[in-house]
Design an enzyme around this catalytic site. Structure first.
Site, PDB file in Angstrom:
ATOM      1  N   ASP A  45      31.829  33.810  31.617  1.00  0.00           N
ATOM      2  CA  ASP A  45      32.332  33.954  32.977  1.00  0.00           C
ATOM      3  C   ASP A  45      32.790  35.394  33.150  1.00  0.00           C
ATOM      4  O   ASP A  45      33.254  36.028  32.195  1.00  0.00           O
ATOM      5  CB  ASP A  45      33.490  32.973  33.223  1.00  0.00           C
ATOM      6  N   THR A 136      23.919  24.406  43.121  1.00  0.00           N
ATOM      7  CA  THR A 136      23.246  23.865  44.312  1.00  0.00           C
ATOM      8  C   THR A 136      22.695  25.036  45.124  1.00  0.00           C
ATOM      9  O   THR A 136      23.459  25.895  45.564  1.00  0.00           O
ATOM     10  CB  THR A 136      24.250  23.055  45.165  1.00  0.00           C
ATOM     11  N   GLU A 163      23.020  18.885  39.507  1.00  0.00           N
ATOM     12  CA  GLU A 163      24.165  18.172  38.949  1.00  0.00           C
ATOM     13  C   GLU A 163      24.762  17.289  40.042  1.00  0.00           C
ATOM     14  O   GLU A 163      24.885  17.711  41.173  1.00  0.00           O
ATOM     15  CB  GLU A 163      25.183  19.235  38.516  1.00  0.00           C
ATOM     16  N   PHE A 164      25.126  16.071  39.684  1.00  0.00           N
ATOM     17  CA  PHE A 164      25.660  15.160  40.701  1.00  0.00           C
ATOM     18  C   PHE A 164      27.104  14.754  40.423  1.00  0.00           C
ATOM     19  O   PHE A 164      27.572  13.734  40.910  1.00  0.00           O
ATOM     20  CB  PHE A 164      24.771  13.912  40.802  1.00  0.00           C
ATOM     21  N   ARG A 166      31.017  14.175  40.324  1.00  0.00           N
ATOM     22  CA  ARG A 166      32.094  14.104  41.310  1.00  0.00           C
ATOM     23  C   ARG A 166      33.363  14.629  40.673  1.00  0.00           C
ATOM     24  O   ARG A 166      33.647  14.310  39.518  1.00  0.00           O
ATOM     25  CB  ARG A 166      32.354  12.636  41.714  1.00  0.00           C
ATOM     26  N   GLU A 167      34.134  15.397  41.420  1.00  0.00           N
ATOM     27  CA  GLU A 167      35.433  15.799  40.920  1.00  0.00           C
ATOM     28  C   GLU A 167      36.262  14.531  40.721  1.00  0.00           C
ATOM     29  O   GLU A 167      36.151  13.573  41.477  1.00  0.00           O
ATOM     30  CB  GLU A 167      36.116  16.759  41.901  1.00  0.00           C
ATOM     31  N   GLY A 268      38.281   7.631  57.859  1.00  0.00           N
ATOM     32  CA  GLY A 268      39.532   8.386  57.790  1.00  0.00           C
ATOM     33  C   GLY A 268      39.342   9.791  58.306  1.00  0.00           C
ATOM     34  O   GLY A 268      38.579  10.005  59.260  1.00  0.00           O
ATOM     35  N   GLY A 272      35.674  16.715  52.735  1.00  0.00           N
ATOM     36  CA  GLY A 272      35.944  18.134  52.530  1.00  0.00           C
ATOM     37  C   GLY A 272      35.474  18.510  51.146  1.00  0.00           C
ATOM     38  O   GLY A 272      34.557  17.876  50.615  1.00  0.00           O
ATOM     39  N   CYS A 275      31.718  21.074  48.247  1.00  0.00           N
ATOM     40  CA  CYS A 275      30.292  20.716  48.201  1.00  0.00           C
ATOM     41  C   CYS A 275      29.745  20.170  49.515  1.00  0.00           C
ATOM     42  O   CYS A 275      28.933  20.816  50.169  1.00  0.00           O
ATOM     43  CB  CYS A 275      30.054  19.718  47.077  1.00  0.00           C
TER      44      CYS A 275
HETATM   45  C1  UGA Z   1      30.245  15.402  45.903  1.00  0.00           C
HETATM   46  C2  UGA Z   1      29.200  14.352  45.536  1.00  0.00           C
HETATM   47  O1  UGA Z   1      29.774  13.053  45.679  1.00  0.00           O
HETATM   48  C3  UGA Z   1      28.720  14.545  44.096  1.00  0.00           C
HETATM   49  O2  UGA Z   1      27.698  13.618  43.785  1.00  0.00           O
HETATM   50  C4  UGA Z   1      28.177  15.974  43.970  1.00  0.00           C
HETATM   51  O3  UGA Z   1      27.756  16.254  42.651  1.00  0.00           O
HETATM   52  C5  UGA Z   1      29.268  16.957  44.335  1.00  0.00           C
HETATM   53  O4  UGA Z   1      29.705  16.708  45.695  1.00  0.00           O
HETATM   54  C6  UGA Z   1      28.692  18.342  44.234  1.00  0.00           C
HETATM   55  O5  UGA Z   1      27.797  18.677  45.016  1.00  0.00           O
HETATM   56  O6  UGA Z   1      29.034  19.063  43.291  1.00  0.00           O
HETATM   57  P1  UGA Z   1      32.852  15.681  45.385  1.00  0.00           P
HETATM   58  O7  UGA Z   1      32.794  16.955  46.166  1.00  0.00           O
HETATM   59  O8  UGA Z   1      33.571  15.644  44.086  1.00  0.00           O
HETATM   60  O9  UGA Z   1      31.360  15.189  45.054  1.00  0.00           O
HETATM   61  O10 UGA Z   1      33.529  14.610  46.336  1.00  0.00           O
HETATM   62  P2  UGA Z   1      33.163  13.170  46.902  1.00  0.00           P
HETATM   63  O11 UGA Z   1      33.661  12.108  46.007  1.00  0.00           O
HETATM   64  O12 UGA Z   1      31.746  13.101  47.322  1.00  0.00           O
HETATM   65  O13 UGA Z   1      34.077  13.156  48.211  1.00  0.00           O
HETATM   66  C7  UGA Z   1      33.836  14.145  49.229  1.00  0.00           C
HETATM   67  C8  UGA Z   1      34.778  13.955  50.372  1.00  0.00           C
HETATM   68  O14 UGA Z   1      34.433  12.788  51.104  1.00  0.00           O
HETATM   69  C9  UGA Z   1      36.252  13.800  50.003  1.00  0.00           C
HETATM   70  O15 UGA Z   1      37.002  14.614  50.900  1.00  0.00           O
HETATM   71  C10 UGA Z   1      36.533  12.341  50.232  1.00  0.00           C
HETATM   72  O16 UGA Z   1      37.867  12.086  50.570  1.00  0.00           O
HETATM   73  C11 UGA Z   1      35.594  12.032  51.383  1.00  0.00           C
HETATM   74  N1  UGA Z   1      35.207  10.621  51.482  1.00  0.00           N
HETATM   75  C12 UGA Z   1      34.511  10.019  50.472  1.00  0.00           C
HETATM   76  C13 UGA Z   1      35.527   9.894  52.617  1.00  0.00           C
HETATM   77  O17 UGA Z   1      36.132  10.414  53.562  1.00  0.00           O
HETATM   78  N2  UGA Z   1      35.133   8.585  52.709  1.00  0.00           N
HETATM   79  C14 UGA Z   1      34.449   7.968  51.718  1.00  0.00           C
HETATM   80  O18 UGA Z   1      34.122   6.785  51.869  1.00  0.00           O
HETATM   81  C15 UGA Z   1      34.130   8.707  50.574  1.00  0.00           C
END
Ligand code: UGA
Length: 449
Positions: A45, A136, A163-164, A166-167, A268, A272, A275
């Site tokens: 890095d 990405t 990569e998929f 999730r945080e 809701g 955010g 990603c």
């Molecule tokens: C997302 C994708 O889910 C991953 O598969 C992907 O690898 C990742 O982006 C990436 O591109 O690196 P992430 O950003 O960790 O993962 O978050 P998510 O779990 O997807 O949630 C995203 C947002 O959607 C959050 O703000 C969450 O609160 C919101 N959300 C999620 C909702 O408002 N409603 C839901 O039903 C689900």
């Protein structure tokens, strides 16, 4: 030590060292996970502070389970970090995990870091090395980087392996992903990646070989679909509010249809993070460049619905309190874009808090993990170290990130601390009946009664 040798005659000379370029969320996770599979991993890095922390086994961000894995892998001696790009000379496979943020001047992705990472490692790539993009990127990027390498390091090859993860579930998603997708231009690149991921493939993980553009598209298509699902249910929430319905019941009812599925239908304040928002925008920008603008016009609406959800919460606050918010203390529970993360990038919670602050309200924010990053982003906001301090004498509570500790709050205890028992559940995650039975005025997006 796991070895790549012996799987294919072309790979016999390899000694199974991997490099990971870019040690942010994706890179640090990938490096620690690959090390846990037995590889020697060199993480690179450009940020010396990050490298120093990681080298000590300390994680620069919060991710459940990754802290202990990192510590363990550093101790094992297999995992090292450096700022020196020449260290990649020892590795056979190089994972590019740098960020691709939204450009400052438009919707497109900023590819500066990806291009400079590939340029920086090119002089050190050994014969037969494979560069594997994980960042990405807009479709077409992988081919252009492969063309670049054909000039700067013709003895190396390039593949794309989106990569998929999730945080909050980063380790689990890396070591037991629901699929592995590789974009390759030849069989050799696929064989190398099969060697790298052999232990994960052995678990029965579906393996999908694609060409380079399809692999790049799989990633943005997946995130676009997830964003669409969330905005769909938030659009239904708007209609429920207008028609007197309840979106949580609606989501449950449609989710039983296996063709629809119940996940990602949590209405809701919307999505955010680093990603989903930037990926749908970059996808639109790229489609326009490709002459396929119309195909992704709907994503503009997905984005608009998402941003509207933030405004709707502010409207409810105003209708509960007053148009003029200057007299009121608003307690905001949650700053991160989702629970189990300290990431506040494009966080709907923090955006709402900042807008209410800008409207003159006395906003106090609490978050179990995100206070420091939130303070860095919005130094003018007030933060509280505990929920009690946050809600003390509040005129209204906004629940904006569904951390478990907020779901477990006792409304009767909280009720003794606040000035007014008014709560707005921006995540539809609290027990409405419980709060109401304790005398609270309870609002939630998409639920009218
Ligand atoms: C997302 C994708 O889910 C991953 O598969 C992907 O690898 C990742 O982006 C990436 O591109 O690196 P992430 O950003 O960790 O993962 O978050 P998510 O779990 O997807 O949630 C995203 C947002 O959607 C959050 O703000 C969450 O609160 C919101 N959300 C999620 C909702 O408002 N409603 C839901 O039903 C689900």
């Amino acid at each position: 030590m796991k070895t790549l040798a012996g799987r294919s005659s072309k790979l016999m000379a390899m000694n199974s060292t991997l490099s990971v370029i870019g040690c942010g969320y994706l890179g640090a996770t990938h490096a620690a996970c690959m090390s846990s599979l037995g590889f020697t991993v060199i993480g690179i890095d450009t940020d010396p502070n990050k490298v120093e922390m990681l080298s000590r086994g300390e994680l620069p961000f919060y991710e459940p389970g990754l802290d202990t894995l990192l510590e363990q892998e550093i101790k094992s001696g297999r995992l090292t970090f450096t700022t020196d790009f020449s260290a990649v000379a020892d590795a056979d496979v190089h994972f590019v995990c740098v960020g691709t943020p939204q450009s400052k001047d438009g919707l497109a992705a900023d590819l500066t870091y990806v291009r400079s990472a590939v340029s920086a490692i090119a002089p050190y790539l050994k014969e037969g090395a494979l560069v594997v993009g994980k960042s990405t990127v807009p479709v077409g990027t992988a081919q252009s980087l492969r063309d670049q390498l054909a000039v700067t390091a013709p003895h190396a090859d390039l593949a794309w392996n989106p990569e998929f993860l999730r945080e909050g579930f980063a380790v689990e998603d890396t070591l037991t992903p629901n699929r592995l997708v590789v974009g390759v231009a030849n069989d050799r690149a696929e064989e190398i990646l099969k060697d790298v991921y052999s232990q994960i493939i052995a678990l029965g993980t579906p393996w999908i070989r694609a060409d380079l553009p399809t692999a790049e598209l799989v990633k943005v298509a997946a995130n676009s679909f997830l964003a669409t699902k969330i905005s769909f249910i938030n659009a239904m929430a708007e209609v429920c509010e207008a028609a007197g319905g309840d979106v949580t019941v609606l989501a449950k009812a449609i989710g039983y249809d296996p063709r629809i599925g119940s996940r990602f239908l949590q209405a809701g304040i919307g999505f955010g993070g680093g990603c989903l928002p930037k990926d749908i925008r970059a996808f639109m920008a790229r489609a326009e460049e490709l002459g396929a603008k119309q195909a992704l016009e709907f994503l503009r609406e997905i984005d608009a619905i998402n941003l509207r959800a933030r405004q709707r919460v502010i409207d409810v606050v105003r209708s509960d309190l007053s148009e003029n918010l200057t007299q009121y203390k608003i307690a905001v529970l949650g700053a991160t874009f989702k629970p189990d993360s300290d990431d506040v990038r494009d966080s709907p919670a923090l955006d709402i808090a900042a807008q209410l602050h800008a409207a003159g309200a006395n906003v106090v924010v609490h978050d179990p993990k995100g206070i420091e990053p939130a303070r860095k982003r919005f130094p003018n906001l007030s933060f509280a170290e505990s929920v009690s301090e946050c809600v003390k004498d509040a005129d209204l509570i906004l629940h904006l990130t569904e951390w478990r500790e907020y779901r477990e709050l006792d409304p009767s205890v909280i009720g003794q601390l606040v000035k007014n028992k008014i709560i707005i559940d921006g995540r539809n995650a609290l027990d409405r009946d419980l709060w109401r039975s304790n005398g609270w005025k309870f609002h939630a997006l998409g639920r009218t009664d």
